[in-house]
Scaffold this active site. Structure first.
Site, PDB file in Angstrom:
ATOM      1  N   SER A  63       2.774  -1.845   1.164  1.00 56.95           N
ATOM      2  CA  SER A  63       2.870  -2.123   2.598  1.00 56.95           C
ATOM      3  C   SER A  63       2.392  -3.528   2.980  1.00 56.95           C
ATOM      4  O   SER A  63       2.621  -3.960   4.097  1.00 56.95           O
ATOM      5  CB  SER A  63       2.112  -1.074   3.423  1.00 56.95           C
ATOM      6  OG  SER A  63       0.723  -1.220   3.263  1.00 56.95           O
ATOM      7  N   LYS A 100      -4.403  -3.443   6.198  1.00 57.73           N
ATOM      8  CA  LYS A 100      -3.436  -4.043   7.118  1.00 57.73           C
ATOM      9  C   LYS A 100      -4.038  -5.309   7.721  1.00 57.73           C
ATOM     10  O   LYS A 100      -5.233  -5.567   7.640  1.00 57.73           O
ATOM     11  CB  LYS A 100      -3.092  -3.090   8.281  1.00 57.73           C
ATOM     12  CG  LYS A 100      -2.515  -1.756   7.871  1.00 57.73           C
ATOM     13  CD  LYS A 100      -1.081  -1.858   7.410  1.00 57.73           C
ATOM     14  CE  LYS A 100      -0.463  -0.519   7.103  1.00 57.73           C
ATOM     15  NZ  LYS A 100      -0.776   0.022   5.789  1.00 57.73           N
TER      16      LYS A 100
END
Length: 150
Positions: A63, A100
């Site tokens: 991701s 993230k």
């Protein structure tokens, strides 16, 4: 697959000074001067600023691939740093750890955890979420070069 991290404490009490090519490494012809390297570098001293709050994590997943964080990379994470807008962080949202880039939205009073892969959606974090920024990524050590070294 989203990212999964395997966390380990940083062992920074040991000294491990390795030879250091202080003149740089040429990508052309080798320099005979490199045979006489005398400088040394200790990666613990270079990469770990706060030993008591620093951890390593091995990346599993994709991701964050467009930020250059790939599966197998080794991250250095410092829990003592105050996250800034745009930092890559390890966060815990409703009991789930994730890696993230953090974005602060002052107008809406929310955080966004933004992946670096268009296959994944940003995560909106508001007051009703159980949210914790676990640490800020300070270094990413690549595990491979063009898929040849692991």
């Amino acid at each position: 697959m989203d990212l999964k991290l395997t966390l380990c404490e940083a062992e920074s009490s040991a000294n491990m000074a390795l030879p250091y090519a202080d003149e740089g490494i040429r990508a052309g012809f080798p320099s005979p001067a490199q045979d006489y390297m005398t400088e040394r570098i200790d990666l613990n001293k270079e990469l770990v600023r706060h030993p008591a709050t620093t951890f390593y994590a091995r990346v599993e997943g994709d991701s964050m691939k467009d930020a250059g964080i790939d599966e197998g990379d080794l991250l250095i994470i410092d829990k003592s740093l105050v996250p800034q807008d745009g930092n890559v962080v390890v966060a815990c949202v409703d009991g789930e750890f994730t890696l993230k880039r953090i974005r602060f939205d002052v107008r809406e009073e929310v955080f966004w955890l933004v992946p670096a892969n268009e296959d994944y959606s940003p995560i909106r974090v508001a007051e009703d979420n159980n949210f914790l920024i676990w640490g800020v990524v300070t270094y990413n050590i690549k595990s491979q070069i063009h898929g040849k070294i692991k």
